[in-house]
Motif scaffolding. Sequence first.
Motif, mmCIF file in Angstrom:
data_model
loop_
_atom_site.group_PDB
_atom_site.id
_atom_site.type_symbol
_atom_site.label_atom_id
_atom_site.label_comp_id
_atom_site.label_asym_id
_atom_site.label_seq_id
_atom_site.Cartn_x
_atom_site.Cartn_y
_atom_site.Cartn_z
ATOM 1 N N ARG A 1 0.812 -1.223 0.000
ATOM 2 C CA ARG A 1 0.000 0.000 0.000
ATOM 3 C C ARG A 1 0.844 1.270 0.000
ATOM 4 O O ARG A 1 0.374 2.324 -0.398
ATOM 5 C CB ARG A 1 -0.947 0.021 1.202
ATOM 6 N N ARG A 2 2.102 1.179 0.450
ATOM 7 C CA ARG A 2 2.976 2.360 0.428
ATOM 8 C C ARG A 2 3.291 2.788 -1.007
ATOM 9 O O ARG A 2 3.728 3.900 -1.235
ATOM 10 C CB ARG A 2 4.291 2.081 1.163
ATOM 11 N N MET A 3 3.049 1.925 -1.965
ATOM 12 C CA MET A 3 3.370 2.203 -3.359
ATOM 13 C C MET A 3 2.171 2.742 -4.143
ATOM 14 O O MET A 3 2.177 2.721 -5.361
ATOM 15 C CB MET A 3 3.910 0.929 -4.024
ATOM 16 N N VAL A 4 1.166 3.253 -3.447
ATOM 17 C CA VAL A 4 -0.055 3.704 -4.119
ATOM 18 C C VAL A 4 0.233 4.819 -5.126
ATOM 19 O O VAL A 4 -0.322 4.810 -6.229
ATOM 20 C CB VAL A 4 -1.154 4.095 -3.111
ATOM 21 N N GLN A 5 1.086 5.770 -4.793
ATOM 22 C CA GLN A 5 1.383 6.853 -5.730
ATOM 23 C C GLN A 5 2.123 6.325 -6.966
ATOM 24 O O GLN A 5 1.788 6.672 -8.097
ATOM 25 C CB GLN A 5 2.202 7.941 -5.059
ATOM 26 N N ALA A 6 3.102 5.458 -6.746
ATOM 27 C CA ALA A 6 3.838 4.874 -7.872
ATOM 28 C C ALA A 6 2.908 4.020 -8.739
ATOM 29 O O ALA A 6 2.981 4.058 -9.973
ATOM 30 C CB ALA A 6 5.004 4.032 -7.368
ATOM 31 N N ALA A 7 2.027 3.274 -8.092
ATOM 32 C CA ALA A 7 1.088 2.431 -8.834
ATOM 33 C C ALA A 7 0.131 3.272 -9.660
ATOM 34 O O ALA A 7 -0.172 2.938 -10.815
ATOM 35 C CB ALA A 7 0.320 1.534 -7.871
ATOM 36 N N ALA A 8 -0.350 4.367 -9.092
ATOM 37 C CA ALA A 8 -1.250 5.248 -9.842
ATOM 38 C C ALA A 8 -0.532 5.879 -11.026
ATOM 39 O O ALA A 8 -1.095 5.965 -12.127
ATOM 40 C CB ALA A 8 -1.814 6.327 -8.918
ATOM 41 N N THR A 9 0.694 6.297 -10.804
ATOM 42 C CA THR A 9 1.479 6.898 -11.888
ATOM 43 C C THR A 9 1.714 5.886 -13.002
ATOM 44 O O THR A 9 1.668 6.220 -14.186
ATOM 45 C CB THR A 9 2.832 7.413 -11.349
ATOM 46 N N GLN A 10 1.941 4.636 -12.616
ATOM 47 C CA GLN A 10 2.180 3.577 -13.590
ATOM 48 C C GLN A 10 0.904 3.171 -14.315
ATOM 49 O O GLN A 10 0.928 2.926 -15.527
ATOM 50 C CB GLN A 10 2.767 2.354 -12.876
ATOM 51 N N ALA A 11 -0.193 3.078 -13.594
ATOM 52 C CA ALA A 11 -1.405 2.476 -14.160
ATOM 53 C C ALA A 11 -2.374 3.456 -14.801
ATOM 54 O O ALA A 11 -3.121 3.081 -15.703
ATOM 55 C CB ALA A 11 -2.127 1.683 -13.070
ATOM 56 N N LEU A 12 -2.399 4.694 -14.358
ATOM 57 C CA LEU A 12 -3.417 5.628 -14.848
ATOM 58 C C LEU A 12 -3.320 5.916 -16.349
ATOM 59 O O LEU A 12 -4.342 5.819 -17.049
ATOM 60 C CB LEU A 12 -3.384 6.921 -14.031
ATOM 61 N N PRO A 13 -2.154 6.255 -16.912
ATOM 62 C CA PRO A 13 -2.117 6.506 -18.358
ATOM 63 C C PRO A 13 -2.560 5.312 -19.209
ATOM 64 O O PRO A 13 -3.377 5.482 -20.127
ATOM 65 C CB PRO A 13 -0.663 6.900 -18.622
ATOM 66 N N PRO A 14 -2.089 4.089 -18.922
ATOM 67 C CA PRO A 14 -2.578 2.989 -19.765
ATOM 68 C C PRO A 14 -4.066 2.693 -19.566
ATOM 69 O O PRO A 14 -4.747 2.318 -20.522
ATOM 70 C CB PRO A 14 -1.700 1.798 -19.361
ATOM 71 N N ILE A 15 -4.566 2.878 -18.344
ATOM 72 C CA ILE A 15 -6.007 2.684 -18.128
ATOM 73 C C ILE A 15 -6.799 3.714 -18.935
ATOM 74 O O ILE A 15 -7.785 3.364 -19.604
ATOM 75 C CB ILE A 15 -6.361 2.761 -16.627
ATOM 76 N N LEU A 16 -6.351 4.946 -18.919
ATOM 77 C CA LEU A 16 -7.030 5.981 -19.727
ATOM 78 C C LEU A 16 -6.947 5.645 -21.204
ATOM 79 O O LEU A 16 -7.933 5.828 -21.946
ATOM 80 C CB LEU A 16 -6.440 7.353 -19.438
ATOM 81 N N ALA A 17 -5.805 5.150 -21.667
ATOM 82 C CA ALA A 17 -5.681 4.743 -23.079
ATOM 83 C C ALA A 17 -6.688 3.656 -23.410
ATOM 84 O O ALA A 17 -7.367 3.722 -24.457
ATOM 85 C CB ALA A 17 -4.251 4.257 -23.364
ATOM 86 N N LEU A 18 -6.824 2.665 -22.533
ATOM 87 C CA LEU A 18 -7.765 1.569 -22.781
ATOM 88 C C LEU A 18 -9.207 2.056 -22.801
ATOM 89 O O LEU A 18 -9.979 1.702 -23.698
ATOM 90 C CB LEU A 18 -7.587 0.491 -21.715
ATOM 91 N N VAL A 19 -9.560 2.881 -21.826
ATOM 92 C CA VAL A 19 -10.940 3.389 -21.753
ATOM 93 C C VAL A 19 -11.247 4.261 -22.972
ATOM 94 O O VAL A 19 -12.297 4.121 -23.606
ATOM 95 C CB VAL A 19 -11.160 4.167 -20.428
ATOM 96 N N LEU A 20 -10.326 5.155 -23.304
ATOM 97 C CA LEU A 20 -10.556 6.048 -24.449
ATOM 98 C C LEU A 20 -10.591 5.298 -25.770
ATOM 99 O O LEU A 20 -11.368 5.635 -26.671
ATOM 100 C CB LEU A 20 -9.494 7.148 -24.466
#
Length: 122
Positions: free
Chosen positions: A99-118
């Motif tokens: 859970r300490r890696m939440v910021q790193a995980a969000a930084t890693q996962a958010l752009p590809p998730i947005l690419a997939l959704v879009l």
Amino acid sequence: MSVVAQVFVVVAGLFHVAIFVMESLLFRKPSTYQRFLVKDETEMNAARPWAFNQGFYNLFLAAGALGGLIAGGDKGHAIALFSCACMAGAGIVLVASDRRMVQAAATQALPPILALVLAATL
């Protein structure tokens, strides 16, 4: 695939290239390994082999995302989006494992998730 989705594929790919550089090329630097919650040089020496390998994993994901866009067409876009799905999954696993890696995980996962959704909606 829409231009907006392609922009997020590029952002995700470039982010993973940057992580490759940190994990495989710059990991011995305290300012780098401490970003990965590695405390000291002893831990760094123990972690360095997996970090080196992990860096190349990230480079290959970036190559799939960026190469798929460059190849274009349905097949190229499918490769790019599959790479994005893998990036998003890895980000989810990262936060689930520490859970300490939440910021790193969000930084890693958010752009590809947005690419997939879009890509699915536009």
